[in-house]
Enzyme design. Structure first.
Site, PDB file in Angstrom:
ATOM      1  N   TYR A  67       0.732  -1.368   0.060  1.00  0.00           N
ATOM      2  CA  TYR A  67       0.050   0.162  -0.006  1.00  0.00           C
ATOM      3  C   TYR A  67       0.863   1.343   0.044  1.00  0.00           C
ATOM      4  O   TYR A  67       0.529   2.194  -0.988  1.00  0.00           O
ATOM      5  CB  TYR A  67      -0.906  -0.155   1.316  1.00  0.00           C
ATOM      6  CG  TYR A  67      -1.698   1.237   1.528  1.00  0.00           C
ATOM      7  CD1 TYR A  67      -3.014   1.350   0.735  1.00  0.00           C
ATOM      8  CD2 TYR A  67      -1.367   2.293   2.370  1.00  0.00           C
ATOM      9  CE1 TYR A  67      -3.917   2.095   0.786  1.00  0.00           C
ATOM     10  CE2 TYR A  67      -2.400   3.218   2.649  1.00  0.00           C
ATOM     11  CZ  TYR A  67      -3.532   3.246   1.903  1.00  0.00           C
ATOM     12  OH  TYR A  67      -4.479   4.149   1.903  1.00  0.00           O
ATOM     13  N   LYS A  73       1.164   4.075  -2.942  1.00  0.00           N
ATOM     14  CA  LYS A  73       0.761   5.447  -2.604  1.00  0.00           C
ATOM     15  C   LYS A  73       2.045   6.387  -2.835  1.00  0.00           C
ATOM     16  O   LYS A  73       1.665   7.523  -3.387  1.00  0.00           O
ATOM     17  CB  LYS A  73       0.249   5.744  -1.255  1.00  0.00           C
ATOM     18  CG  LYS A  73      -0.745   4.771  -1.071  1.00  0.00           C
ATOM     19  CD  LYS A  73      -2.050   5.532  -1.847  1.00  0.00           C
ATOM     20  CE  LYS A  73      -3.700   4.949  -1.467  1.00  0.00           C
ATOM     21  NZ  LYS A  73      -4.632   5.459  -2.463  1.00  0.00           N
TER      22      LYS A  73
HETATM   23  P1  NAP Z   1     -13.376   2.782   1.638  1.00  0.00           P
HETATM   24  O1  NAP Z   1     -14.174   3.412   2.608  1.00  0.00           O
HETATM   25  O2  NAP Z   1     -12.819   1.380   1.857  1.00  0.00           O
HETATM   26  O3  NAP Z   1     -13.798   2.808   0.516  1.00  0.00           O
HETATM   27  C1  NAP Z   1     -13.128   2.278  -0.780  1.00  0.00           C
HETATM   28  C2  NAP Z   1     -13.658   2.398  -2.090  1.00  0.00           C
HETATM   29  O4  NAP Z   1     -13.008   2.098  -3.073  1.00  0.00           O
HETATM   30  C3  NAP Z   1     -15.358   1.919  -2.248  1.00  0.00           C
HETATM   31  O5  NAP Z   1     -16.176   3.043  -2.844  1.00  0.00           O
HETATM   32  C4  NAP Z   1     -15.147   0.741  -3.376  1.00  0.00           C
HETATM   33  O6  NAP Z   1     -16.222   0.662  -3.788  1.00  0.00           O
HETATM   34  C5  NAP Z   1     -14.063   1.605  -4.048  1.00  0.00           C
HETATM   35  N1  NAP Z   1     -13.429   0.294  -4.800  1.00  0.00           N
HETATM   36  C6  NAP Z   1     -12.732  -0.870  -4.454  1.00  0.00           C
HETATM   37  N2  NAP Z   1     -12.369  -1.636  -5.212  1.00  0.00           N
HETATM   38  C7  NAP Z   1     -12.642  -0.937  -6.590  1.00  0.00           C
HETATM   39  C8  NAP Z   1     -12.589  -1.465  -7.972  1.00  0.00           C
HETATM   40  N3  NAP Z   1     -11.957  -2.418  -8.193  1.00  0.00           N
HETATM   41  N4  NAP Z   1     -13.077  -0.321  -8.865  1.00  0.00           N
HETATM   42  C9  NAP Z   1     -13.396   0.666  -8.221  1.00  0.00           C
HETATM   43  N5  NAP Z   1     -13.871   1.184  -7.064  1.00  0.00           N
HETATM   44  C10 NAP Z   1     -13.262   0.125  -6.256  1.00  0.00           C
HETATM   45  O7  NAP Z   1     -12.019   3.470   1.595  1.00  0.00           O
HETATM   46  P2  NAP Z   1     -11.732   5.093   1.660  1.00  0.00           P
HETATM   47  O8  NAP Z   1     -11.195   5.198   3.241  1.00  0.00           O
HETATM   48  O9  NAP Z   1     -13.019   6.012   1.529  1.00  0.00           O
HETATM   49  O10 NAP Z   1     -10.396   5.479   1.030  1.00  0.00           O
HETATM   50  C11 NAP Z   1     -10.288   6.110  -0.116  1.00  0.00           C
HETATM   51  C12 NAP Z   1      -9.195   6.617  -0.774  1.00  0.00           C
HETATM   52  O11 NAP Z   1      -8.391   7.418   0.337  1.00  0.00           O
HETATM   53  C13 NAP Z   1      -8.382   5.342  -0.983  1.00  0.00           C
HETATM   54  O12 NAP Z   1      -7.599   5.531  -1.890  1.00  0.00           O
HETATM   55  C14 NAP Z   1      -7.385   5.285   0.289  1.00  0.00           C
HETATM   56  O13 NAP Z   1      -6.285   4.410   0.055  1.00  0.00           O
HETATM   57  C15 NAP Z   1      -7.179   6.737   0.340  1.00  0.00           C
HETATM   58  N6  NAP Z   1      -6.949   6.723   2.124  1.00  0.00           N
HETATM   59  C16 NAP Z   1      -7.646   6.526   3.032  1.00  0.00           C
HETATM   60  C17 NAP Z   1      -7.305   6.962   4.457  1.00  0.00           C
HETATM   61  C18 NAP Z   1      -8.410   6.609   5.401  1.00  0.00           C
HETATM   62  O14 NAP Z   1      -7.855   6.714   6.771  1.00  0.00           O
HETATM   63  N7  NAP Z   1      -9.630   6.172   5.514  1.00  0.00           N
HETATM   64  C19 NAP Z   1      -6.056   7.226   4.749  1.00  0.00           C
HETATM   65  C20 NAP Z   1      -5.303   7.614   3.497  1.00  0.00           C
HETATM   66  C21 NAP Z   1      -5.727   7.454   2.370  1.00  0.00           C
HETATM   67  P3  NAP Z   1     -17.116  -0.657  -3.892  1.00  0.00           P
HETATM   68  O15 NAP Z   1     -17.719  -0.699  -2.429  1.00  0.00           O
HETATM   69  O16 NAP Z   1     -18.208  -0.226  -4.806  1.00  0.00           O
HETATM   70  O17 NAP Z   1     -16.536  -1.835  -4.397  1.00  0.00           O
END
Ligand code: NAP
Length: 247
Positions: A154, A158
């Site tokens: 990951y 990133k």
């Molecule tokens: P999340 O709640 O796990 O949501 C992940 C999203 O990605 C869901 O909408 C899912 O859609 C979609 N997804 C998964 N596989 C996919 C695919 N093959 N094609 C299209 N969409 C897909 O994650 P989040 O926390 O909102 O994270 C969003 C972004 O922020 C990510 O890039 C993550 O790495 C980054 N980020 C998050 C955090 C944090 O603390 N949350 C911190 C740093 C960075 P479905 O449910 O429809 O499959």
């Protein structure tokens, strides 16, 4: 305001992507809502935007698949005519030490967090070039800079995303297209809730603002980078992390 602009947000059914959809729609953008598995959530989000007078449609596609990405982009262009703003948000985490990590897990994490960004970007850039205007915003992570135990794939993806962002900013700057990254810290979504048990107090102590972030706080940074006010900002990584990592 983003009135008249069309945005595509990947992975927008839940979490940070969902909040980005709301933030862009509130600025007047038409939003294409990409989802993979969570169809009901994507439809509910679409209806929510429409009921507030906005324009949005859901698009199912696995953004790691070149054919599905191409189909999605062409459907969005058929319906809305163009894509002005691309938010590469779809991402996933998995938890393994490198010594225990399977090649399948490595590929899955790299593909969703990095390959998908290349595929979606390559598909939208010709349209942005033809109109000499575009905004590309990539969602990276503080893990890109700090590393993260059990998340080497990951963090590598990133960090790669930051290199991609800076390179693309150089390629596209002369054509009126800005390319930036937003790096969240620990944000309250399913991704973080799944890993929080027994760690919340430690995480809060590491964070100067002493709380986890809200998805809407990341979305506000994305909406700013998409806005006319950010017209001279390109090649930036904007941390949204409560002070967890500074500089
Ligand atoms: P999340 O709640 O796990 O949501 C992940 C999203 O990605 C869901 O909408 C899912 O859609 C979609 N997804 C998964 N596989 C996919 C695919 N093959 N094609 C299209 N969409 C897909 O994650 P989040 O926390 O909102 O994270 C969003 C972004 O922020 C990510 O890039 C993550 O790495 C980054 N980020 C998050 C955090 C944090 O603390 N949350 C911190 C740093 C960075 P479905 O449910 O429809 O499959």
């Amino acid at each position: 305001m983003l009135t008249g602009r069309v945005a595509l947000v990947t992975g927008a059914s839940r979490g940070i992507g969902r909040a980005i959809v709301w933030a862009l729609a509130e600025q007047g953008a038409t939003v294409a809502i990409n989802y993979h598995a969570s169809e009901a959530a994507a439809i509910e989000l679409t209806e929510g935007i429409k009921s507030r007078g906005g324009r949005a449609l859901p698009y199912q596609a696995d953004v790691t698949d070149p054919g599905q990405v191409a189909d999605m982009i062409s459907k969005i262009k058929d319906t809305f005519g163009k894509i002005d703003i691309l938010v590469n948000n779809a991402g996933m985490m998995a938890d393994s030490l490198v010594i225990d990590m399977s090649l399948e897990e490595w590929d899955q994490v790299i593909n969703l967090n990095l390959r998908s960004v290349f595929l979606c970007t390559r598909a939208v850039v010709p349209g942005m070039l033809s109109q000499s205007w575009g905004r590309i915003i990539n969602i990276s992570s503080q893990a890109a800079l700090t590393g993260s135990r059990r998340h080497a794939h990951y963090a590598a993806a990133k960090a790669g995303l930051l290199g991609f962002t800076y390179s693309l900013a150089k390629e596209l700057g002369p054509h009126g297209i800005t390319v930036n990254a937003v790096s969240p810290g620990r944000i309250k979504t399913d991704m973080i809730f799944a890993r929080m048990e027994g760690r919340e107090e430690e995480w809060l102590q590491q964070t100067p603002l002493r709380r986890l972030g809200n998805a809407s706080e990341v979305a506000a940074a994305v909406a700013f980078l998409a806005s006319p006010e950010a017209s001279y900002i390109t090649g930036v990584n904007l941390n949204v992390n409560g002070g967890l990592l500074m500089g």
